[in-house]
Design a protein around this motif. Structure first.
Motif, PDB file in Angstrom:
ATOM      1  N   LEU A 117       0.826  -1.214   0.000  1.00  0.00           N
ATOM      2  CA  LEU A 117       0.000   0.000   0.000  1.00  0.00           C
ATOM      3  C   LEU A 117       0.855   1.258   0.000  1.00  0.00           C
ATOM      4  CD1 LEU A 117      -2.789  -1.140   2.507  1.00  0.00           C
ATOM      5  CD2 LEU A 117      -2.887  -1.099  -0.002  1.00  0.00           C
ATOM      6  N   ASN A 141       2.314   1.689  -3.431  1.00  0.00           N
ATOM      7  CA  ASN A 141       1.244   2.132  -4.314  1.00  0.00           C
ATOM      8  C   ASN A 141       1.013   3.632  -4.167  1.00  0.00           C
ATOM      9  OD1 ASN A 141      -1.018   1.273  -6.175  1.00  0.00           O
ATOM     10  ND2 ASN A 141      -2.217   2.225  -4.543  1.00  0.00           N
ATOM     11  N   GLU A 142       1.006   4.096  -2.918  1.00  0.00           N
ATOM     12  CA  GLU A 142       0.790   5.526  -2.661  1.00  0.00           C
ATOM     13  C   GLU A 142       1.957   6.364  -3.184  1.00  0.00           C
ATOM     14  OE1 GLU A 142       0.155   8.525   1.176  1.00  0.00           O
ATOM     15  OE2 GLU A 142      -0.069   6.356   1.409  1.00  0.00           O
ATOM     16  N   PHE A 151      -3.870  -8.529  -2.819  1.00  0.00           N
ATOM     17  CA  PHE A 151      -4.025  -7.077  -2.691  1.00  0.00           C
ATOM     18  C   PHE A 151      -4.206  -6.369  -4.035  1.00  0.00           C
ATOM     19  CE2 PHE A 151      -2.689  -7.786   1.565  1.00  0.00           C
ATOM     20  CZ  PHE A 151      -2.904  -6.622   2.307  1.00  0.00           C
ATOM     21  N   HIS A 176      -6.383  -5.856  -6.184  1.00  0.00           N
ATOM     22  CA  HIS A 176      -7.561  -5.039  -6.457  1.00  0.00           C
ATOM     23  C   HIS A 176      -7.460  -3.655  -5.811  1.00  0.00           C
ATOM     24  CE1 HIS A 176      -8.318  -6.811  -2.521  1.00  0.00           C
ATOM     25  NE2 HIS A 176      -9.241  -5.908  -2.307  1.00  0.00           N
ATOM     26  N   LYS A 177      -6.501  -3.498  -4.878  1.00  0.00           N
ATOM     27  CA  LYS A 177      -6.300  -2.204  -4.214  1.00  0.00           C
ATOM     28  C   LYS A 177      -5.151  -1.412  -4.830  1.00  0.00           C
ATOM     29  CE  LYS A 177      -7.676  -4.092   0.306  1.00  0.00           C
ATOM     30  NZ  LYS A 177      -7.255  -4.276   1.727  1.00  0.00           N
ATOM     31  N   LEU A 178      -4.470  -1.983  -5.816  1.00  0.00           N
ATOM     32  CA  LEU A 178      -3.217  -1.412  -6.291  1.00  0.00           C
ATOM     33  C   LEU A 178      -3.284  -0.941  -7.741  1.00  0.00           C
ATOM     34  CD1 LEU A 178      -0.842  -4.224  -4.926  1.00  0.00           C
ATOM     35  CD2 LEU A 178      -1.449  -2.084  -3.771  1.00  0.00           C
ATOM     36  N   LYS A 179      -2.497   0.094  -8.018  1.00  0.00           N
ATOM     37  CA  LYS A 179      -2.278   0.533  -9.391  1.00  0.00           C
ATOM     38  C   LYS A 179      -0.918   0.054  -9.904  1.00  0.00           C
ATOM     39  CE  LYS A 179      -5.142   4.688  -8.986  1.00  0.00           C
ATOM     40  NZ  LYS A 179      -5.166   6.181  -9.071  1.00  0.00           N
TER      41      LYS A 179
END
Length: 265
Positions: free
Chosen positions: A175, A178-179, A194, A196-199
């Motif tokens: 996370l 990703n940020e 994870f 689905h939460k990541l670019k």
């Protein structure tokens, strides 16, 4: 008074029986964050009658729990550290139960141009030489140990301006990267859990050195005789059983397998 004493005795015996069924497992955040343990443990507990208490942490801390006799067994993924753990007399009966692989994730922009990297050493050197942001777990986990070995293999230092060590598990590291839109080394299983939460995208994979084997290791019963060795062995035996190995192979997220069962009889 006799009834009170009898009641206390019954309570004590009941608690003792319950405690004897508890098995303390120190394992990595990847087996926990990926959802694998949540999938496996109900089946084992139903089959055996034991209850697994999970302590999810980095491999280094998991092995320290084992060295201190704080847990009944460990499940980790750092072959060198595990071999020393056994050689030093703290662990016994190591069994390789499964594997996945490490991957390097990063942003679409790929400032280090990893798609043109010629092997993992070149990929790590490109990240270093472009001063790209790299998020490290920095937590003495198996993933962190692997990452440090990769910098060494690339013959570059991780002490550069873009390096960020956060001292946390795989989920928070994903996370954070990703940020920050940075690179990081991840185990494929946690990434799939994870994604689905990541670019972030998988920008480097497939190098033979990125294989990621997991072992389950019992604690030395001579050094720590009061641990729940029967329960620990029951879980180890179950993991290498036909049922346990099949469940590991069958575990999927969005149709994709996360781990490959690897135990050889």
């Amino acid at each position: 008074m006799k009834r009170i004493v009898t009641g206390l005795l019954a309570l004590t015996l009941s608690f003792g029986a319950f405690a004897a069924k508890d098995v303390k497992l120190a394992t990595t955040t990847s087996t926990d964050n990926s959802g694998l343990l949540a999938y496996l443990l109900p089946a084992f507990e139903q089959d055996s009658g034991y209850h697994i208490q999970v302590i999810a942490t980095g491999t280094g801390k998991a092995l320290r729990h084992g060295r201190n006799g704080d847990v009944d067994l460990v499940m980790t993924h750092a072959p060198g550290a595990e071999a020393k753990f056994v050689d030093d007399g703290f662990g016994r009966m190591p069994r390789q139960i499964m594997a996945n692989d490490f991957i390097i994730l990063g942003p679409d922009s790929d400032p280090a141009d990893l798609k043109h990297a010629n092997g993992i050493a070149d990929a790590m050197k490109r990240i270093h030489d472009t001063n790209a942001i790299f998020v490290s777990r920095g937590d003495e986990s198996g993933t962190h140990m692997k990452e440090l070995n990769l910098w060494k293999k690339a013959k570059v230092s991780n002490e550069y301006a873009g390096y960020r060590a956060i001292g946390q598990g795989m989920g928070p590291a994903l996370l954070t990267a990703n940020e920050m839109q940075g690179y990081l080394l991840a185990d494929r299983g946690t990434y799939l859990a994870f994604m689905h939460k990541l670019k972030l995208k998988v920008l480097f994979e497939g190098d033979a050195t990125l294989q990621n084997p997991y072992q389950v290791i019992l604690i030395n019963d001579k050094k720590y005789p009061d641990l729940n060795h029967d329960g620990a062995k029951a879980f180890s035996d179950w993991l290498i059983s036909d049922k346990g190995q099949k469940m590991i192979n069958d575990f999927r997220i969005k149709g994709q397998p996360l781990f490959k069962a690897t135990y050889k009889k």
